[in-house]
Design a protein around this motif. Structure first.
Motif, PDB file in Angstrom:
ATOM      1  N   GLY A  10       0.818  -1.201   0.000  1.00  0.00           N
ATOM      2  CA  GLY A  10       0.000   0.000   0.000  1.00  0.00           C
ATOM      3  C   GLY A  10       0.846   1.242   0.000  1.00  0.00           C
ATOM      4  O   GLY A  10       2.053   1.183  -0.232  1.00  0.00           O
ATOM      5  N   SER A  11       0.201   2.364   0.255  1.00  0.00           N
ATOM      6  CA  SER A  11       0.885   3.651   0.287  1.00  0.00           C
ATOM      7  C   SER A  11       0.885   4.190   1.707  1.00  0.00           C
ATOM      8  O   SER A  11      -0.165   4.225   2.350  1.00  0.00           O
ATOM      9  CB  SER A  11       0.186   4.636  -0.644  1.00  0.00           C
ATOM     10  N   VAL A  12       2.047   4.587   2.178  1.00  0.00           N
ATOM     11  CA  VAL A  12       2.177   5.155   3.523  1.00  0.00           C
ATOM     12  C   VAL A  12       3.109   6.350   3.473  1.00  0.00           C
ATOM     13  O   VAL A  12       3.877   6.510   2.525  1.00  0.00           O
ATOM     14  CB  VAL A  12       2.727   4.123   4.536  1.00  0.00           C
ATOM     15  N   GLN A  13       3.061   7.142   4.505  1.00  0.00           N
ATOM     16  CA  GLN A  13       3.993   8.253   4.625  1.00  0.00           C
ATOM     17  C   GLN A  13       5.276   7.774   5.304  1.00  0.00           C
ATOM     18  O   GLN A  13       5.279   6.764   6.022  1.00  0.00           O
ATOM     19  CB  GLN A  13       3.363   9.389   5.424  1.00  0.00           C
ATOM     20  N   ALA A  14       6.343   8.496   5.068  1.00  0.00           N
ATOM     21  CA  ALA A  14       7.620   8.173   5.698  1.00  0.00           C
ATOM     22  C   ALA A  14       7.443   8.091   7.214  1.00  0.00           C
ATOM     23  O   ALA A  14       6.744   8.908   7.813  1.00  0.00           O
ATOM     24  CB  ALA A  14       8.663   9.218   5.349  1.00  0.00           C
ATOM     25  N   GLY A  15       8.068   7.087   7.799  1.00  0.00           N
ATOM     26  CA  GLY A  15       7.933   6.842   9.225  1.00  0.00           C
ATOM     27  C   GLY A  15       6.840   5.863   9.570  1.00  0.00           C
ATOM     28  O   GLY A  15       6.754   5.390  10.714  1.00  0.00           O
ATOM     29  N   GLY A  16       5.996   5.540   8.598  1.00  0.00           N
ATOM     30  CA  GLY A  16       4.902   4.618   8.822  1.00  0.00           C
ATOM     31  C   GLY A  16       5.329   3.166   8.763  1.00  0.00           C
ATOM     32  O   GLY A  16       6.518   2.853   8.637  1.00  0.00           O
ATOM     33  N   ALA A  17       4.353   2.276   8.867  1.00  0.00           N
ATOM     34  CA  ALA A  17       4.633   0.840   8.899  1.00  0.00           C
ATOM     35  C   ALA A  17       3.643   0.086   8.019  1.00  0.00           C
ATOM     36  O   ALA A  17       2.507   0.536   7.815  1.00  0.00           O
ATOM     37  CB  ALA A  17       4.554   0.325  10.330  1.00  0.00           C
ATOM     38  N   SER A  82       9.269   2.197  10.361  1.00  0.00           N
ATOM     39  CA  SER A  82      10.087   3.381  10.048  1.00  0.00           C
ATOM     40  C   SER A  82      10.392   3.443   8.559  1.00  0.00           C
ATOM     41  O   SER A  82      11.547   3.620   8.155  1.00  0.00           O
ATOM     42  CB  SER A  82      11.393   3.343  10.861  1.00  0.00           C
ATOM     43  N   LEU A  83       9.371   3.312   7.759  1.00  0.00           N
ATOM     44  CA  LEU A  83       9.560   3.261   6.318  1.00  0.00           C
ATOM     45  C   LEU A  83      10.093   4.574   5.772  1.00  0.00           C
ATOM     46  O   LEU A  83       9.778   5.660   6.276  1.00  0.00           O
ATOM     47  CB  LEU A  83       8.251   2.890   5.631  1.00  0.00           C
ATOM     48  N   LYS A  84      10.913   4.444   4.734  1.00  0.00           N
ATOM     49  CA  LYS A  84      11.535   5.585   4.079  1.00  0.00           C
ATOM     50  C   LYS A  84      11.124   5.595   2.612  1.00  0.00           C
ATOM     51  O   LYS A  84      10.795   4.545   2.053  1.00  0.00           O
ATOM     52  CB  LYS A  84      13.060   5.469   4.170  1.00  0.00           C
ATOM     53  N   PRO A  85      11.200   6.758   1.963  1.00  0.00           N
ATOM     54  CA  PRO A  85      10.882   6.792   0.527  1.00  0.00           C
ATOM     55  C   PRO A  85      11.727   5.799  -0.283  1.00  0.00           C
ATOM     56  O   PRO A  85      11.244   5.251  -1.274  1.00  0.00           O
ATOM     57  CB  PRO A  85      11.183   8.238   0.150  1.00  0.00           C
ATOM     58  N   ASP A  86      12.967   5.552   0.149  1.00  0.00           N
ATOM     59  CA  ASP A  86      13.832   4.596  -0.550  1.00  0.00           C
ATOM     60  C   ASP A  86      13.325   3.163  -0.467  1.00  0.00           C
ATOM     61  O   ASP A  86      13.808   2.290  -1.183  1.00  0.00           O
ATOM     62  CB  ASP A  86      15.255   4.652   0.014  1.00  0.00           C
ATOM     63  N   ASP A  87      12.388   2.898   0.414  1.00  0.00           N
ATOM     64  CA  ASP A  87      11.804   1.560   0.515  1.00  0.00           C
ATOM     65  C   ASP A  87      10.734   1.318  -0.542  1.00  0.00           C
ATOM     66  O   ASP A  87      10.218   0.205  -0.658  1.00  0.00           O
ATOM     67  CB  ASP A  87      11.197   1.345   1.909  1.00  0.00           C
ATOM     68  N   THR A  88      10.389   2.356  -1.285  1.00  0.00           N
ATOM     69  CA  THR A  88       9.384   2.211  -2.332  1.00  0.00           C
ATOM     70  C   THR A  88       9.846   1.203  -3.373  1.00  0.00           C
ATOM     71  O   THR A  88      10.933   1.341  -3.941  1.00  0.00           O
ATOM     72  CB  THR A  88       9.117   3.570  -2.995  1.00  0.00           C
ATOM     73  N   GLY A 112       6.073 -15.128  -6.077  1.00  0.00           N
ATOM     74  CA  GLY A 112       4.728 -14.615  -6.076  1.00  0.00           C
ATOM     75  C   GLY A 112       4.588 -13.502  -7.104  1.00  0.00           C
ATOM     76  O   GLY A 112       5.544 -13.163  -7.804  1.00  0.00           O
ATOM     77  N   GLN A 113       3.400 -12.915  -7.154  1.00  0.00           N
ATOM     78  CA  GLN A 113       3.133 -11.904  -8.171  1.00  0.00           C
ATOM     79  C   GLN A 113       3.600 -10.521  -7.743  1.00  0.00           C
ATOM     80  O   GLN A 113       3.674  -9.610  -8.567  1.00  0.00           O
ATOM     81  CB  GLN A 113       1.619 -11.866  -8.486  1.00  0.00           C
ATOM     82  N   GLY A 114       3.906 -10.350  -6.474  1.00  0.00           N
ATOM     83  CA  GLY A 114       4.400  -9.075  -5.974  1.00  0.00           C
ATOM     84  C   GLY A 114       3.297  -8.203  -5.400  1.00  0.00           C
ATOM     85  O   GLY A 114       2.121  -8.327  -5.754  1.00  0.00           O
ATOM     86  N   THR A 115       3.691  -7.320  -4.501  1.00  0.00           N
ATOM     87  CA  THR A 115       2.777  -6.339  -3.916  1.00  0.00           C
ATOM     88  C   THR A 115       3.520  -5.014  -3.820  1.00  0.00           C
ATOM     89  O   THR A 115       4.672  -4.958  -3.402  1.00  0.00           O
ATOM     90  CB  THR A 115       2.251  -6.815  -2.547  1.00  0.00           C
ATOM     91  N   GLN A 116       2.872  -3.941  -4.239  1.00  0.00           N
ATOM     92  CA  GLN A 116       3.530  -2.631  -4.329  1.00  0.00           C
ATOM     93  C   GLN A 116       3.533  -1.928  -2.983  1.00  0.00           C
ATOM     94  O   GLN A 116       2.503  -1.844  -2.306  1.00  0.00           O
ATOM     95  CB  GLN A 116       2.822  -1.765  -5.374  1.00  0.00           C
ATOM     96  N   VAL A 117       4.682  -1.386  -2.640  1.00  0.00           N
ATOM     97  CA  VAL A 117       4.826  -0.539  -1.459  1.00  0.00           C
ATOM     98  C   VAL A 117       5.311   0.832  -1.917  1.00  0.00           C
ATOM     99  O   VAL A 117       6.328   0.930  -2.610  1.00  0.00           O
ATOM    100  CB  VAL A 117       5.825  -1.143  -0.454  1.00  0.00           C
ATOM    101  N   THR A 118       4.588   1.861  -1.537  1.00  0.00           N
ATOM    102  CA  THR A 118       4.950   3.223  -1.901  1.00  0.00           C
ATOM    103  C   THR A 118       5.029   4.062  -0.629  1.00  0.00           C
ATOM    104  O   THR A 118       4.068   4.117   0.143  1.00  0.00           O
ATOM    105  CB  THR A 118       3.923   3.836  -2.861  1.00  0.00           C
ATOM    106  N   VAL A 119       6.185   4.687  -0.419  1.00  0.00           N
ATOM    107  CA  VAL A 119       6.403   5.510   0.768  1.00  0.00           C
ATOM    108  C   VAL A 119       6.634   6.945   0.314  1.00  0.00           C
ATOM    109  O   VAL A 119       7.557   7.234  -0.441  1.00  0.00           O
ATOM    110  CB  VAL A 119       7.601   5.008   1.575  1.00  0.00           C
ATOM    111  N   SER A 120       5.793   7.833   0.777  1.00  0.00           N
ATOM    112  CA  SER A 120       5.898   9.234   0.391  1.00  0.00           C
ATOM    113  C   SER A 120       6.559  10.042   1.505  1.00  0.00           C
ATOM    114  O   SER A 120       6.412   9.726   2.684  1.00  0.00           O
ATOM    115  CB  SER A 120       4.520   9.795   0.075  1.00  0.00           C
ATOM    116  N   SER A 121       7.253  11.086   1.096  1.00  0.00           N
ATOM    117  CA  SER A 121       7.971  11.920   2.078  1.00  0.00           C
ATOM    118  C   SER A 121       7.083  13.014   2.633  1.00  0.00           C
ATOM    119  O   SER A 121       6.006  13.276   2.142  1.00  0.00           O
ATOM    120  CB  SER A 121       9.206  12.532   1.429  1.00  0.00           C
TER     121      SER A 121
END
Length: 121
Positions: A10-17, A82-88, A112-121
């Motif tokens: 999913g999509s989370v902001q930086a620092g999220g989990a 503690s997700l970072k934008p670089d983890d996208t 597997g087919q993969g799951t998207q992770v998007t981390v915004s700053s």
């Protein structure tokens, strides 16, 4: 035959989990989480050996990412804090039936087919 199905991206902001799940069917000697960002090589971030529960975590995510398993549910998890934008990246679950397991994507025969992770700053 091994089948792997990821979920939880999913999509989370930086620092999220986020917690990613990988439902696995069939015997697996080891299971790894890989990620691939656009224009970059696929990178392994964590490995687990389901039979004994041993784990390995890449230094770049150590302390933030944790791999675990629920044997009753045949499910592997990747807890990412503690997700970072670089983890996208697209995150993949991969498995091997036998032999050594390391960070090389080529060693894993099941994906597997993969799951998207998007981390915004």
């Amino acid at each position: 035959q091994v089948q792997l199905v990821e979920s939880g991206g999913g999509s989370v902001q930086a620092g999220g989990a986020l917690r990613l799940s990988c439902a696995a069917s069939g015997y697996t000697h080891c299971v790894a989480w890989f990620r691939q960002a656009p224009g970059k090589e696929r990178e392994g971030v964590a490995i687990i050996w389901p039979r004994g529960g041993a784990t390995a975590t890449r230094d770049s995510v150590k302390g933030r990412f944790t791999i675990s398993q629920d044997n009753a549910k045949n499910t592997l998890y990747l807890q990412m804090n503690s997700l970072k934008p670089d983890d996208t990246a697209m995150y993949y679950c991969a498995a091997r039936g036998t032999g050594p397991c390391n960070w090389s994507a080529g060693m894993y025969g099941y994906w597997g087919q993969g799951t998207q992770v998007t981390v915004s700053s």
